[in-house]
Design a protein around this motif. Structure first.
Motif, PDB file in Angstrom:
ATOM      1  N   GLU A  72       0.717  -1.098  -0.220  1.00 29.41           N
ATOM      2  CA  GLU A  72      -0.193  -0.114  -0.126  1.00 29.41           C
ATOM      3  C   GLU A  72       0.878   1.180  -0.017  1.00 29.41           C
ATOM      4  OE1 GLU A  72      -2.709  -0.798   3.012  1.00 29.41           O
ATOM      5  OE2 GLU A  72      -4.314  -0.739   2.134  1.00 29.41           O
ATOM      6  N   HIS A  73       1.622   1.081   0.133  1.00 25.28           N
ATOM      7  CA  HIS A  73       3.152   2.806   0.619  1.00 25.28           C
ATOM      8  C   HIS A  73       3.093   2.909  -1.160  1.00 25.28           C
ATOM      9  CE1 HIS A  73       4.284   0.001   3.745  1.00 25.28           C
ATOM     10  NE2 HIS A  73       4.445   1.006   4.695  1.00 25.28           N
ATOM     11  N   ALA A  74       3.378   2.249  -2.087  1.00 23.61           N
ATOM     12  CA  ALA A  74       3.367   2.678  -3.225  1.00 23.61           C
ATOM     13  C   ALA A  74       1.905   3.677  -3.513  1.00 23.61           C
ATOM     14  CB  ALA A  74       3.059   1.149  -4.960  1.00 23.61           C
ATOM     15  N   PRO A  75       0.793   3.513  -3.459  1.00 19.42           N
ATOM     16  CA  PRO A  75      -0.644   5.023  -3.906  1.00 19.42           C
ATOM     17  C   PRO A  75       0.032   5.516  -3.047  1.00 19.42           C
ATOM     18  CG  PRO A  75      -1.153   2.553  -3.624  1.00 19.42           C
ATOM     19  CD  PRO A  75      -0.064   2.505  -3.423  1.00 19.42           C
ATOM     20  N   TRP A  76       0.508   5.912  -1.057  1.00 20.52           N
ATOM     21  CA  TRP A  76       0.946   6.299   0.004  1.00 20.52           C
ATOM     22  C   TRP A  76       1.845   7.499  -0.917  1.00 20.52           C
ATOM     23  CZ3 TRP A  76       1.530   2.704   4.865  1.00 20.52           C
ATOM     24  CH2 TRP A  76      -0.097   2.754   4.642  1.00 20.52           C
ATOM     25  N   ALA A  77       2.404   6.622  -1.221  1.00 19.48           N
ATOM     26  CA  ALA A  77       4.295   7.209  -1.677  1.00 19.48           C
ATOM     27  C   ALA A  77       3.762   8.717  -2.718  1.00 19.48           C
ATOM     28  CB  ALA A  77       5.436   6.604  -1.838  1.00 19.48           C
ATOM     29  N   ARG A  84      -2.576  12.634  -7.762  1.00 21.21           N
ATOM     30  CA  ARG A  84      -4.127  12.272  -7.470  1.00 21.21           C
ATOM     31  C   ARG A  84      -4.992  11.492  -8.406  1.00 21.21           C
ATOM     32  NH1 ARG A  84      -6.596  13.343  -2.300  1.00 21.21           N
ATOM     33  NH2 ARG A  84      -8.557  12.774  -3.431  1.00 21.21           N
ATOM     34  N   ALA A  85      -4.349  11.763  -9.944  1.00 22.06           N
ATOM     35  CA  ALA A  85      -4.684  10.651 -10.428  1.00 22.06           C
ATOM     36  C   ALA A  85      -4.053  10.282 -11.331  1.00 22.06           C
ATOM     37  CB  ALA A  85      -6.045  11.684 -11.970  1.00 22.06           C
ATOM     38  N   LEU A  86      -4.059   9.373 -11.780  1.00 20.19           N
ATOM     39  CA  LEU A  86      -3.003   7.990 -12.246  1.00 20.19           C
ATOM     40  C   LEU A  86      -3.582   8.029 -13.844  1.00 20.19           C
ATOM     41  CD1 LEU A  86      -2.327   6.109  -9.409  1.00 20.19           C
ATOM     42  CD2 LEU A  86      -0.432   7.819 -10.168  1.00 20.19           C
ATOM     43  N   ASN A  97      -6.215  -1.274  -6.856  1.00 17.85           N
ATOM     44  CA  ASN A  97      -7.113  -1.455  -6.028  1.00 17.85           C
ATOM     45  C   ASN A  97      -6.641  -1.059  -4.836  1.00 17.85           C
ATOM     46  OD1 ASN A  97      -9.861  -3.093  -3.985  1.00 17.85           O
ATOM     47  ND2 ASN A  97      -8.402  -4.272  -3.098  1.00 17.85           N
ATOM     48  N   ASN A  98      -5.670  -1.200  -4.179  1.00 15.75           N
ATOM     49  CA  ASN A  98      -4.641  -0.650  -3.049  1.00 15.75           C
ATOM     50  C   ASN A  98      -5.190   0.978  -3.840  1.00 15.75           C
ATOM     51  OD1 ASN A  98      -3.946  -2.737  -1.721  1.00 15.75           O
ATOM     52  ND2 ASN A  98      -1.861  -2.249  -2.261  1.00 15.75           N
ATOM     53  N   CYS A  99      -5.119   1.713  -5.018  1.00 18.58           N
ATOM     54  CA  CYS A  99      -4.905   3.033  -5.682  1.00 18.58           C
ATOM     55  C   CYS A  99      -6.414   3.733  -4.303  1.00 18.58           C
ATOM     56  CB  CYS A  99      -5.070   3.424  -7.012  1.00 18.58           C
ATOM     57  SG  CYS A  99      -3.171   3.195  -7.001  1.00 18.58           S
ATOM     58  N   THR A 100      -7.400   3.141  -5.271  1.00 17.08           N
ATOM     59  CA  THR A 100      -8.739   3.435  -4.489  1.00 17.08           C
ATOM     60  C   THR A 100      -9.003   3.745  -3.059  1.00 17.08           C
ATOM     61  OG1 THR A 100      -9.575   1.043  -5.399  1.00 17.08           O
ATOM     62  CG2 THR A 100      -9.679   2.568  -6.981  1.00 17.08           C
ATOM     63  N   LYS A 101      -7.926   2.978  -2.548  1.00 19.20           N
ATOM     64  CA  LYS A 101      -9.291   2.092  -0.989  1.00 19.20           C
ATOM     65  C   LYS A 101      -8.123   3.185  -0.118  1.00 19.20           C
ATOM     66  CE  LYS A 101     -10.117  -2.623  -0.788  1.00 19.20           C
ATOM     67  NZ  LYS A 101     -11.952  -2.740  -0.125  1.00 19.20           N
ATOM     68  N   ASN A 102      -7.117   4.322  -0.554  1.00 22.00           N
ATOM     69  CA  ASN A 102      -6.259   4.828  -0.513  1.00 22.00           C
ATOM     70  C   ASN A 102      -6.145   6.559  -0.764  1.00 22.00           C
ATOM     71  OD1 ASN A 102      -4.506   3.911   1.823  1.00 22.00           O
ATOM     72  ND2 ASN A 102      -4.488   2.051   0.365  1.00 22.00           N
ATOM     73  N   GLY A 103      -7.487   6.096  -1.752  1.00 20.18           N
ATOM     74  CA  GLY A 103      -7.699   7.965  -2.273  1.00 20.18           C
ATOM     75  C   GLY A 103      -7.237   8.577  -3.527  1.00 20.18           C
ATOM     76  N   VAL A 104      -6.323   7.566  -3.998  1.00 17.46           N
ATOM     77  CA  VAL A 104      -6.133   7.796  -5.722  1.00 17.46           C
ATOM     78  C   VAL A 104      -6.583   6.894  -6.777  1.00 17.46           C
ATOM     79  CG1 VAL A 104      -3.667   7.370  -7.117  1.00 17.46           C
ATOM     80  CG2 VAL A 104      -3.218   8.079  -4.561  1.00 17.46           C
ATOM     81  N   LEU A 105      -7.301   7.658  -7.596  1.00 18.30           N
ATOM     82  CA  LEU A 105      -7.891   7.794  -9.055  1.00 18.30           C
ATOM     83  C   LEU A 105      -6.900   7.147 -10.043  1.00 18.30           C
ATOM     84  CD1 LEU A 105     -10.352   7.487 -10.193  1.00 18.30           C
ATOM     85  CD2 LEU A 105     -10.083   9.414 -10.753  1.00 18.30           C
TER      86      LEU A 105
END
Length: 181
Positions: A72-77, A84-86, A97-105
């Motif tokens: 999950e550290h990847a979306p956090w970083a 904010r969007a990838l 999935n980790n992105c969507t659960k951590n606020g990255v689209l």
């Protein structure tokens, strides 16, 4: 988690395929227990070797972005760095999935559309309309609802706090409390 609706601005480009999570955030920097403070380590080796990585709100990357381990550290970083969007032709499933659960689209668009956005140098992502400029994208309705509302798994659970308390109260039994030390 911050809600996402419109993300607009210049794009940062990583024109490489198969960028893995260890490139996004090297394992040696994953010693924190908070979700913040990882941005300074985002693409650490690349930036240390002169790779220009502007902290824009939108990142456009090659196919299979976020492959590798399921950290999950990847979306956090990425988020802490400013993204904010990838946008990519496709993402590794667990990373997405980790992105969507951590606020990255994460947005999947055909390569030709990704290339056009790169050529323009900026974009407007509208989650409500499900568009990047004039290009439509698909997103699961529940994920869309969560991102628009800024809802992570904990806040979803807390929406049922009254039902959970009622269930626990209905299951109470008489006798000594064996749950306390």
């Amino acid at each position: 988690m911050e809600p996402i609706n419109v993300v607009e601005g210049p794009v940062t480009v990583i024109d490489q395929e198969d960028v893995d999570t260890d490139q996004i955030i090297p394992a040696r920097f994953m010693k924190r227990v908070e979700r913040t403070g990882f941005g300074e380590y985002c693409f650490h080796e690349w930036r240390a070797n002169g790779y220009d990585l502007p902290a824009n709100p939108i990142l456009v990357a090659g196919a299979n972005f976020g492959c590798g381990s399921s950290r999950e550290h990847a979306p956090w970083a990425l988020m802490d760095y400013g993204f904010r969007a990838l946008i990519s032709p496709n993402f590794a499933d667990i990373f997405k999935n980790n992105c969507t659960k951590n606020g990255v689209l994460p947005i999947e668009l055909p390569k030709e559309q990704c290339d056009e956005i790169v050529r323009r140098g900026s974009a407007k992502v509208d989650l409500e309309a499900q568009t990047v400029d004039e290009f439509p994208f698909e997103i699961d309705p529940e994920i869309k609802r969560r991102l628009l509302g800024g809802l992570d798994d904990i806040s979803i659970t807390l929406q049922s706090e009254d039902r959970i308390a009622a269930y626990e109260a209905a299951r109470e039994r008489s006798g000594p409390d064996t749950t306390k030390v």
